[in-house]
Scaffold this motif. Structure first.
Motif, PDB file in Angstrom:
ATOM      1  N   GLN A   8       0.833  -1.202   0.000  1.00  0.00           N
ATOM      2  CA  GLN A   8       0.000   0.000   0.000  1.00  0.00           C
ATOM      3  C   GLN A   8       0.865   1.248   0.000  1.00  0.00           C
ATOM      4  O   GLN A   8       2.038   1.218   0.330  1.00  0.00           O
ATOM      5  CB  GLN A   8      -0.878   0.022   1.253  1.00  0.00           C
ATOM      6  N   THR A  48      -2.606  -7.654  -0.183  1.00  0.00           N
ATOM      7  CA  THR A  48      -1.686  -6.520  -0.179  1.00  0.00           C
ATOM      8  C   THR A  48      -1.026  -6.394   1.193  1.00  0.00           C
ATOM      9  O   THR A  48      -1.577  -6.802   2.212  1.00  0.00           O
ATOM     10  CB  THR A  48      -2.420  -5.204  -0.476  1.00  0.00           C
ATOM     11  N   VAL A  49       0.156  -5.838   1.175  1.00  0.00           N
ATOM     12  CA  VAL A  49       0.913  -5.700   2.416  1.00  0.00           C
ATOM     13  C   VAL A  49       1.164  -4.224   2.684  1.00  0.00           C
ATOM     14  O   VAL A  49       0.826  -3.361   1.873  1.00  0.00           O
ATOM     15  CB  VAL A  49       2.238  -6.474   2.346  1.00  0.00           C
ATOM     16  N   GLN A  81       4.221  -2.565   3.580  1.00  0.00           N
ATOM     17  CA  GLN A  81       5.485  -1.926   3.199  1.00  0.00           C
ATOM     18  C   GLN A  81       6.087  -2.606   1.969  1.00  0.00           C
ATOM     19  O   GLN A  81       5.862  -3.788   1.737  1.00  0.00           O
ATOM     20  CB  GLN A  81       6.503  -2.031   4.346  1.00  0.00           C
TER      21      GLN A  81
END
Lengths: 364, 314, 256
Positions: free
Chosen positions: C29, C86-87, C89
């Motif tokens: 993100q 989604t992660v 970092q």
């Protein structure tokens, strides 16, 4: 006759602290009982138990012949007035009086009737729309009494209701409470630490100490024939003069004070006549029972005394002197002009005083 | 009153007299008290009023990284309210604010009532409930970000116990992410509200409770009709504290969602920060903060009018 | 499966990757999400469109068909990504690649540092497609060091020594081999560089291969607005391409 309130073998413990111990008390219909004692003696606790605000550890409470030991406060047929008034501050006087009734679902016209009757009795009609914050202390306490009044109950409980008022208001409201009692003829249980309130209001006073009723009797008996040294010392202002000594009983009882003065106690009404063997005793004499001047010559005890301090009180005069090696106070008419250093004859009758056993502290 | 009507009716000759009296009243009377209050008055004038005026003035300029005096009218505001991120931020803070305010007050009050029942180990409970308040919003946000992360947190844990249909993906859900913030905010702030309200409850005279019991008023009715109205002062204080926490909500969002997914958890304070410092657009940032200030006033002014209106004794 | 040679092949492989249980595209993100758009603009849209949009702020270019293609590619990627994967970092996304849970990702060359630490070798364990394999360009940028001026000659001298050391060929080689990025000077011997870096170095040799980055061309105010728009578009599957292009054109019309 059925008792209005009857307390049987009541005990209350907070953990290991015994606040009330095996207390019995029967209160007649329409009687005005005052629970009197210093703070911590359990008088307020007893009142809270009667009201149902505290759960008792042992014993039973009957109100109007009904066992209410485990009833809710509202179901006990009591009304209560508190020291801090405990009015609901956000509600008008009218709503303060009617809130409990509304919650109980009473009909509107009945509520109105009761509120207007209470307002009429307590003369708070013009205040009905005000908030408690806009009332004086005396007016607030009237509203608090009114809140008990509208409940239309047989027993009124007062928890130091006048303690937050100044002296003038206190005596005014005291009279009003007495008038109220005479008009309503309800049973009233009144807690106070003020002996004047107790003596003026009560039909009977219960003097309490350490969770135990020391003496339960009319103000006159409590004042004149206290059952023990504690009651004798607690009631009366200034307090009773005490002389330590010994008493030899038999047909010619004589009290010998510690300094050797012998005082015959022939006419003293003993509860139990002690035998001739001398025993340690205390003689108590109220300040107003010590007389001076010529009048002193007719007394069973007479002495010459020097006045140390004079306190004119207006209505009467208090004086300090020394009799039998003890500092004593006596009361005399304010017309008698006394001066410090003045020497005059003083005397008293032992039969007007009280004799106590030094060992048991009980009245002889 | 008599003084006032006298000076009103007086002729011009006593006008000088009047102004001298004004001077006297303003400066000489209670001089030491006024001197003592001067630092605070200066702080209010310079820091609060002065900075607010500065902020509002420069929100009407085209200032970028540095303030410029070139006035552009309402341009910054027009741009602000046509900006989708700003509008989303406003909507989010309203949702967050209303939900969070209701829940903190209600839950905080219920907890306070619970603590007020003379329970055992009260101080232990109080510490437990208050503890999250000792943590910053950054820590709170990071912790809850992991708890609510569908891949590692609660959802993954419950699914691994066999409840494979369990989903809790609010952090990744554009419609629910604001409520995820509410949960973290509640966890952090409710204990504090509880302590404040508990202090208020403890301030209620015990005889009020006794009187209510003798009157036969049920406990819950006593709380609502007698005790709550008596706690008005504490409640207003609590509302102001909670409300100001809501308006300035920023760090929780940064730590927990960074405004995402997309812009669905953006908040006004973050917009102000991003445009003022990240994007170097002072005018835009100040316009946004002026709108925030205006909103606070719109909420506060009716309340102040009610609270501080002259009290009439009927 | 074969390593794709360009973006289009890669995207075409997405369903197959899904079937194999691999996340097709690792996404972090925040800024990595906007970064993708810049890369797509340069790779799919080409150098001319990139400069027309970012340098010339040409609204007609934004509204043109080429830009639309880029927006479409961005939307396709959006629709292919599962939001739950989604992660937070960029390095977590890189970790997904290293752990083989994800197939690919768009990231700067510094991601190679993570691969190197994990003991992965470029060209063998992983590979790179600069310019998405479509348009061999690099968007470059770097960090700047500023030294405060001062009166103490000893400090000034120390500053010069530090600057000299950082820019010396030896430091540049050693540093970039570790970080996986390209040196700031072209006159150093990078023969020790890995396969990915070699690709980059080759592009750098062509003067047309270097694109100025969006950060250099646009004010941070405009960048912030574009970033907000791109992030919103990428997260909201209901937002249409028309809407995106319209908003983009709006921002560019007042961009500086």
């Amino acid at each position: 006759m059925q008792h209005s309130v009857s307390i049987k073998d009541l005990s209350l413990n907070f953990g290991h602290v015994k606040v009330l111990q095996h207390l019995d008390l029967d209160i007649g219909q329409g009687e005005f009982i005052v629970l009197l004692g210093p703070s911590g003696c359990g008088k307020s606790t007893l009142l809270n138990c009667i009201a149902g605000l505290l759960d008792v550890s042992e014993g039973q409470i009957f109100i109007g012949g009904k066992n209410v030991t485990w009833e809710q406060p509202k179901d006990r047929g009591i009304g209560m007035v508190f020291q801090s008034y405990a009015l609901y501050p956000q509600m008008s006087v009218e709503r303060n009086l009617s809130f409990g009734l509304r919650v109980s679902g009473m009909k509107k016209d009945e509520i109105e009737k009761r509120v207007s009757r209470a307002a009429e009795i307590l003369q708070i009609g013009p205040l009905l729309q005000r908030k408690p914050a806009n009332l004086s202390g005396g007016q607030r306490q009237r509203v608090a009494i009114g809140r008990a009044l509208v409940r239309d109950v047989d027993v009124f409980l007062f928890d130091e209701p006048l303690s937050n008022l100044d002296a003038k208001l206190r005596s005014d409201l005291r009279v009003e409470i007495k008038r109220l009692h005479q008009r309503l003829k309800n049973t009233m249980i009144y807690v106070t630490h003020d002996q004047i309130e107790a003596l003026t209001l009560a039909d009977r006073i219960a003097v309490m100490k350490g969770g135990v009723i020391q003496q339960l009797d009319t103000p006159h008996v409590i004042y004149n024939r206290p059952v023990n040294l504690y009651v004798a010392g607690f009631i009366g202002s200034p307090s009773m003069n005490f002389f330590e000594g010994s008493l030899s009983g038999g047909t010619e009882p004589v009290f010998t004070a510690d300094d050797g003065t012998k005082i015959p106690a022939r006419n003293y009404k003993f509860d139990t006549v002690p035998d001739s063997k001398p025993m340690a005793a205390v003689l108590g004499v109220r300040p107003e029972h010590i007389v001076i001047g010529d009048h002193a010559k007719t007394m069973t005890f007479q002495a010459e005394a020097e006045i140390e301090i004079v306190e004119p009180m207006g209505s009467d005069t208090l004086a300090w002197t020394n009799i039998c090696g003890k500092s004593v106070t006596f009361r005399c008419d304010s017309d008698v002009l006394l001066e410090a250093g003045q020497k005059l004859p003083v005397g008293f009758d032992v039969e007007r005083g009280s004799l106590f056993s030094a060992e048991t502290t009980n009245r002889l | 009153m008599a003084d006032l009507s006298h000076s009103r009716s007086a002729s011009a000759g006593s006008a000088a007299n009047g102004s001298r009296r004004l001077f006297h009243n303003l400066f000489v009377r209670n001089f030491s008290a006024k001197l003592a209050a001067t630092p605070m008055i200066m702080t209010v004038l310079i820091v609060f009023i002065g900075c607010t005026a500065w902020t509002i003035f420069y929100s009407f300029t085209n200032s970028r990284s540095l303030p410029s005096g070139e006035l552009v009218g309402f341009d910054q505001y027009t741009r602000l309210f046509s900006n989708r991120r700003w509008n989303a931020s406003v909507l989010n803070i309203m949702t967050y604010g209303v939900t969070s305010l209701c829940f903190t007050m209600v839950v905080g009050f219920l907890l306070a009532v619970f603590m007020d029942q003379k329970i055992r180990f009260e101080s232990a409970f109080r510490t437990v409930f208050l503890y999250p308040f000792a943590l910053s919003f950054i820590v709170t946000g990071l912790v809850w970000q992991w708890i609510m992360n569908p891949a590692f947190g609660l959802q993954a844990a419950v699914q691994s116990w066999g409840f494979t249909s369990f989903t809790f993906d609010w952090l990744k859900n554009r419609n629910m992410v604001v409520y995820a913030l509410v949960i973290a905010g509640l966890w952090q702030g409710t204990g504090f509200v509880m302590v404040l309200l508990l202090a208020g409850l403890r301030g209620i005279d015990e005889e009020i409770w006794k009187a209510a019991r003798v009157d036969g008023i049920p406990t819950w009715k006593t709380y609502i009709f007698v005790v709550l109205p008596m706690m008005r002062g504490v409640i207003v204080t609590t509302l102001v504290i909670v409300g100001s926490g809501i308006v300035r909500l920023y760090d929780l969002v940064v730590a927990m969602t960074q405004g995402g997914p997309g812009i669905s958890s953006e908040v006004p304070a973050k917009y102000v920060y991003n445009y003022m410092f990240g994007a170097g657009n002072l005018g835009q940032g100040l316009a946004a903060s002026s709108v925030m200030l205006l909103t606070v006033f719109i909420i506060l002014i009716p309340w102040m009018l009610i609270e501080f209106r002259p009290k009439s004794h009927s | 499966m074969e390593v794709p040679t360009d973006w289009n092949q890669y995207v075409a492989d997405f369903p197959k990757l899904r079937e194999a249980g691999v996340i097709p595209f690792a996404l972090a993100q925040g800024w990595p999400t906007n970064g993708i758009f810049g890369v797509l603009l340069a790779g799919i849209g080409g150098t001319d469109l990139f400069l027309a949009v970012n340098r010339d702020k040409d609204v007609t270019a934004v509204e043109g068909p080429d830009f639309r293609k880029v927006a479409q590619a961005y939307a396709d990627l959006r629709d292919a990504v599962d939001v739950n994967e989604t992660v937070g970092q960029w390095n977590e996304a890189t970790a997904q690649l290293i752990n083989n849970t994800a197939a690919g990702n768009i990231m700067g060359d510094w991601a190679q540092g993570e691969f190197a630490v994990a003991g992965k070798v470029a060209g063998k364990d992983y590979d790179c497609l600069p310019g998405l394999g479509l348009n061999a360009v690099l968007d470059t940028g770097g960090d700047a060091f500023y030294f405060p001026k001062n009166d103490d000659p000893a400090i000034t001298e120390a500053q010069l020594v530090l600057a000299k050391t950082m820019l010396s060929p030896e430091t540049q080689v050693a540093f970039n081999l570790k970080k996986g990025s390209l040196p700031v000077r072209g006159d150093v011997d990078m023969s020790a560089a890995n396969a990915c870096m070699q690709k980059g170095l080759k592009i750098l040799e062509d003067p047309n291969g270097v694109l100025p980055s969006g950060e250099q061309l646009l004010s941070s105010d405009t960048q912030q607005q574009l970033q907000d728009l791109e992030i919103e578009f990428f997260s909201d599957k209901s937002m249409s391409i028309d809407d995106f292009v319209g908003q983009f054109a709006d921002i560019m019309s007042s961009a500086d």
